[in-house]
Design a protein around this motif. Structure first.
Motif, short mmCIF file in Angstrom:
data_model
loop_
_atom_site.label_atom_id
_atom_site.label_comp_id
_atom_site.label_asym_id
_atom_site.label_seq_id
_atom_site.Cartn_x
_atom_site.Cartn_y
_atom_site.Cartn_z
N GLN A 75 -8.62 -1.03 -1.71
CA GLN A 75 -7.73 -0.35 -1.31
C GLN A 75 -7.51 1.38 -2.87
OE1 GLN A 75 -4.30 -2.47 -0.47
NE2 GLN A 75 -4.85 -2.28 1.48
N GLY A 76 -8.72 1.22 -3.08
CA GLY A 76 -8.69 2.72 -4.63
C GLY A 76 -8.41 1.88 -6.04
N ARG A 77 -7.80 3.00 -6.85
CA ARG A 77 -7.48 2.79 -8.54
C ARG A 77 -6.04 3.21 -8.32
NH1 ARG A 77 -12.89 6.26 -10.44
NH2 ARG A 77 -14.58 4.86 -9.36
N PHE A 78 -5.78 1.81 -9.25
CA PHE A 78 -4.22 1.90 -9.81
C PHE A 78 -4.18 1.62 -11.39
CE2 PHE A 78 -4.85 -0.66 -5.60
CZ PHE A 78 -3.70 0.30 -4.98
N GLN A 79 -4.10 2.52 -11.95
CA GLN A 79 -3.27 2.84 -13.24
C GLN A 79 -2.84 2.47 -13.65
OE1 GLN A 79 -4.00 7.20 -13.93
NE2 GLN A 79 -6.18 7.11 -14.43
N ALA A 80 -2.66 0.57 -13.51
CA ALA A 80 -1.53 0.37 -14.31
C ALA A 80 -1.77 -1.17 -14.50
CB ALA A 80 -0.32 0.14 -13.00
N ASN A 81 -1.36 -1.93 -15.22
CA ASN A 81 -1.71 -3.24 -15.49
C ASN A 81 -1.63 -4.19 -15.21
OD1 ASN A 81 -1.69 -2.43 -18.54
ND2 ASN A 81 -0.02 -2.43 -18.87
N SER A 82 -1.32 -3.78 -13.83
CA SER A 82 -1.43 -5.05 -12.65
C SER A 82 -1.40 -3.80 -11.14
CB SER A 82 -0.16 -5.75 -12.45
OG SER A 82 1.23 -5.24 -12.52
N ALA A 83 -2.09 -4.72 -9.85
CA ALA A 83 -2.13 -4.28 -8.58
C ALA A 83 -1.86 -4.90 -7.79
CB ALA A 83 -3.84 -3.52 -8.52
N THR A 84 -1.30 -4.61 -6.73
CA THR A 84 -0.79 -6.02 -5.44
C THR A 84 -1.73 -4.71 -4.32
OG1 THR A 84 0.91 -6.60 -6.04
CG2 THR A 84 0.45 -6.91 -3.82
N LEU A 85 -2.73 -5.96 -3.53
CA LEU A 85 -3.46 -5.01 -2.07
C LEU A 85 -2.60 -5.56 -1.03
CD1 LEU A 85 -6.84 -5.44 -3.71
CD2 LEU A 85 -5.37 -3.93 -4.19
N LYS A 86 -2.97 -5.16 0.37
CA LYS A 86 -2.42 -5.57 1.20
C LYS A 86 -3.38 -5.77 2.04
CE LYS A 86 1.90 -5.55 0.31
NZ LYS A 86 3.82 -4.68 1.38
N ILE A 87 -4.47 -6.67 2.19
CA ILE A 87 -5.97 -6.41 2.95
C ILE A 87 -5.66 -6.93 3.90
CG2 ILE A 87 -8.14 -6.55 3.35
CD1 ILE A 87 -8.29 -6.46 -0.21
N PRO A 88 -5.65 -6.29 5.66
CA PRO A 88 -5.68 -6.54 6.53
C PRO A 88 -6.91 -8.00 7.35
CG PRO A 88 -5.71 -4.55 7.00
CD PRO A 88 -5.43 -4.89 5.45
N PHE A 89 -8.09 -7.11 6.78
CA PHE A 89 -9.19 -7.67 7.71
C PHE A 89 -10.29 -9.39 6.71
CE2 PHE A 89 -8.43 -3.64 8.83
CZ PHE A 89 -7.79 -4.08 10.20
N ASN A 90 -10.61 -10.13 7.70
CA ASN A 90 -11.33 -10.85 6.86
C ASN A 90 -12.51 -10.18 6.51
OD1 ASN A 90 -11.74 -10.62 9.79
ND2 ASN A 90 -13.36 -12.47 9.43
N GLY A 91 -13.44 -10.70 5.26
CA GLY A 91 -14.50 -10.62 4.28
C GLY A 91 -14.41 -10.36 3.32
N GLU A 92 -15.87 -10.46 2.27
CA GLU A 92 -15.90 -9.83 1.34
C GLU A 92 -15.12 -8.83 1.26
OE1 GLU A 92 -17.19 -13.01 -0.26
OE2 GLU A 92 -17.23 -13.95 1.69
N TYR A 93 -15.02 -9.10 -0.58
CA TYR A 93 -14.06 -7.41 -1.03
C TYR A 93 -14.64 -7.72 -2.57
CZ TYR A 93 -11.63 -6.56 3.28
OH TYR A 93 -11.87 -6.61 4.37
N GLN A 94 -14.48 -6.60 -3.44
CA GLN A 94 -14.69 -6.49 -4.42
C GLN A 94 -14.43 -5.94 -5.47
OE1 GLN A 94 -18.99 -4.37 -5.21
NE2 GLN A 94 -20.58 -6.33 -5.13
N ALA A 95 -13.84 -5.92 -6.66
CA ALA A 95 -12.71 -5.22 -7.86
C ALA A 95 -13.20 -5.30 -9.11
CB ALA A 95 -11.48 -5.99 -7.50
N ARG A 96 -12.76 -4.27 -9.95
CA ARG A 96 -12.73 -4.75 -11.29
C ARG A 96 -12.38 -4.07 -12.10
NH1 ARG A 96 -17.42 0.60 -11.96
NH2 ARG A 96 -16.45 1.91 -10.35
N ILE A 97 -12.15 -4.10 -13.43
CA ILE A 97 -11.14 -3.45 -14.60
C ILE A 97 -11.58 -2.80 -15.21
CG2 ILE A 97 -11.29 -4.92 -15.70
CD1 ILE A 97 -8.70 -5.15 -16.60
N GLY A 98 -11.05 -1.89 -15.82
CA GLY A 98 -11.72 -0.16 -16.60
C GLY A 98 -10.67 -0.32 -17.37
N VAL A 99 -11.53 0.05 -19.09
CA VAL A 99 -10.41 -0.08 -20.11
C VAL A 99 -10.30 1.50 -21.02
CG1 VAL A 99 -9.48 -0.61 -22.48
CG2 VAL A 99 -10.55 -2.11 -20.40
N THR A 100 -9.15 2.15 -20.71
CA THR A 100 -9.62 3.14 -21.87
C THR A 100 -9.84 2.94 -23.85
OG1 THR A 100 -8.43 4.51 -20.35
CG2 THR A 100 -8.96 5.52 -22.49
#
Length: 620
Positions: A75-100
């Protein structure tokens, strides 16, 4: 004493070293303190599902708070220490973390997570229905321009691409709210008059569906490419993310945007309106939002232009009749304009509104001897005319002129060949219509008149006029005059102000004054029309600038010299150029009563000052 100073200096160094050693920020400048292998799920962050609704996914950083964290999600990128996703559809998804880090930005590897079920409540928001047509349906959107430079939703925007401030969003665009702070402005140009924005063509379409998931197909007619992927709306933050696809856009802006897919701003959306903005982050002109405007396929297919059945007629300048029928100067002699002079050509075709079409016709030799003399006697019986043809033959009679600008010549004007397949004569009822009237801005006297004869198609419809360009003749050699104007525009072009016309009649000092007030200056420039065309070695030197009567400092050498955009006949000094060396000078020109600029004009300096790269070559 020197020993004491040395001891104190040594103690200071030791204390600084001790404090540095105790700092939690132990990585060295220029080196990454983490590797990609450290930024994995379970070590750097967690992915968990809500216990009551597993379609809600929580991402939480496990890194110390001094790290600046970014989550890259479906659902996009979030510049914060936490994020909440609301994903309506079943399926396989991916996420990752980045650090400055001090050594740069570092991404970790993607982590997979699964959504087991479909959550209908997450697509109940009207925005999902607007963009896709609803669950089990699809909807197609067209970039709002075609090959004829036609924008269908002209009630909402002037063209397919708008330029907005980086802080503008759904609230300022779709809701029309006013923001109190930040970079807020907008400009949406039409393509017909601003071809540099993008080529006029049918760019293709984007189709969004909610059929077993949220899918998107993007077909680009310009490049022939087609992408098939998925999309995700963040209805709370009004963003849209495309996976395996890019926002439909023109190739001319490819290089100025680095992200055409992730966390794009949703600027507007309803049943037949879609606006999506990408950040222009790689342009020498600075960052802004490029907002692409779409209309639904249904709106595109069923759109019909509003037909104005009011007959189109020329709109003549105020006071036109008193210029032609002047009781002070009762007799006016006209000759056909000379081909190529500053006021146009001797003859040509005119649109129904009186404007001259852009088509140059070759004139016969000798037509400069044609003469029309009008005498204003005050009554129909005493208003007389004499038309003398190039061969010396003359036609005399009386004329009438009605309030619509239609002349009736009692005996017509004969039939004079002006060019190949182009003869001058009146309509069958001896009438000609005034297409336009011009006056000398310096003296206020009549300058020229275009007279038009009707052109009728085979259906009996008037579709254009055959125009004859008559210039009033004045006694003596007139001094060449050049009109100068000082122009001002505010941020976002919300306010534009101009000075009164100042006429340049030779070398000397001239002052231009803009009266009014504005607190958001963006650009100021001085134009002197035709000066450069006739005087390639001219110069316009800024001598004085006053804001509200107070002199302000400036450096004439840093103020851009040149010619007008697309018109190299006009000499221009760009006092505040938003895209040039004086961009940072704008704040000096916030004013409450007036801006006054005095210049010294020199016709011939001996060298090309305004456009030295032209090496003195005249350009018209």
């Amino acid at each position: 004493m020197k020993i004491t100073k040395y001891i104190y200096s040594l103690l200071a160094v030791v204390m600084m070293a001790f404090m540095t050693g105790c700092s939690p920020d132990e990585y060295a400048l220029g080196e990454k303190d983490l590797s990609s292998d450290d930024l994995v799920e379970g070590i750097a962050y967690t992915i968990t599902h809500d216990s009551n609704n597993p379609n809600i996914i929580y991402l939480k950083s496990l890194l110390p708070s001094n790290y600046a964290v970014t989550f890259d999600t479906p659902q996009g990128r979030f510049q914060a220490n936490s994020a909440t996703l609301k994903i309506p559809f079943n399926g396989e998804y991916q996420a990752r973390i980045g650090v400055t880090t001090r050594g740069g930005f570092l991404w970790g590897p993607y982590a997979d997570f699964t959504v087991e079920d479909f959550c209908s409540e997450f697509v109940d928001d009207p925005l999902w229905t607007y963009i896709s047509g609803g669950v089990g349906k699809s909807k197609t959107w067209k970039l709002d321009i075609d090959a004829n430079a036609l924008t269908r939703h002209s009630d909402l925007w002037a063209g397919p691409l708008g330029f907005w401030g980086v802080d503008d969003d759904w609230s300022t665009c779709f809701l029309g709210q006013t923001a109190s702070a930040g970079d807020h402005w907008n400009w949406t140009p039409d393509i017909a008059g601003n071809g540099w924005v993008m080529t006029a063509m049918d760019y293709g379409y984007m189709t969004f569906d909610l059929i077993g998931g949220a899918h998107v197909t993007v077909h680009n007619n310009e490049t022939g490419e087609e992408w098939r992927g998925t999309y995700m709306l963040d209805t709370d933050n009004h963003t849209i993310t495309l996976s395996d696809a890019e926002l439909l856009h023109n190739s001319g802006h490819d290089g100025v945007v680095t992200n055409w897919s992730k966390s794009l701003k949703l600027m507007g959306l309803d049943d037949d309106r879609l606006q999506i903005a990408a950040l222009r982050d790689n342009s020498s002109e600075g960052p802004c939002l490029l907002c692409y405007n779409f209309c639904s396929q249904d709106y595109w297919d069923n759109w019909k232009p509003v037909v104005d059945e009011t007959p189109v007629t020329p709109t003549l300048m105020e006071g036109w009749r008193s210029l032609i029928q002047n009781p002070t100067n009762r007799e006016i002699t006209f000759k056909l304009a000379e081909d190529g002079d500053e006021d146009g050509f001797a003859f040509g075709y005119c649109n129904l509104d009186g404007s001259v079409k852009d088509a140059t016709l070759s004139a016969n030799d000798g037509i400069e001897d044609a003469t029309l003399v009008l005498y204003y006697g005050g009554t129909d019986a005493t208003n007389t005319y004499t038309y003398t043809a190039p061969d010396g033959s003359a036609i005399t009679g009386t004329y009438t002129l009605d309030d619509n600008g239609i002349f009736t010549f009692s005996n017509g004007l004969g039939n004079t060949s002006l060019g190949a397949n182009y003869n001058m004569s009146t309509n069958a009822d001896n009438t000609l219509r005034i297409m336009s009237v011009t006056k000398d801005d310096y003296t206020g006297a009549l300058k020229s008149v275009w007279l038009g004869k009707q052109c009728i198609d085979d259906q009996g419809n008037l579709f254009q006029y055959q125009g004859y360009h008559w210039k009033a003749q004045t006694a003596g050699a007139a001094v060449k005059k050049y009109k100068g104007v000082l122009n001002y525009f505010s941020t976002g072009f919300a306010v534009t102000l101009t000075s009164s016309d100042v006429f340049i009649t030779g070398d000397g000092d001239y002052t231009f004054t803009i009266n009014g007030a504005n607190s958001e200056p963006y650009g100021i420039y001085l134009d002197i029309a035709k000066l450069y065309a006739d005087n390639n070695n001219c110069d316009v030197i800024i001598k004085s600038i006053k804001v509200d009567g107070n002199e302000i400092s400036f450096d004439d050498a840093t103020i851009d010299r040149g010619t007008a955009d697309g018109d190299h006949s006009t000499a221009r000094r760009y006092i505040v150029n938003p895209w040039g060396k004086t961009a940072d000078e704008a704040s000096k020109f916030s004013f409450t009563s007036s801006i006054e600029v005095t210049v010294h004009v020199t016709y011939d300096t001996g060298e090309n000052k305004m456009e030295p790269t032209e090496v003195g070559a005249k350009r018209n």
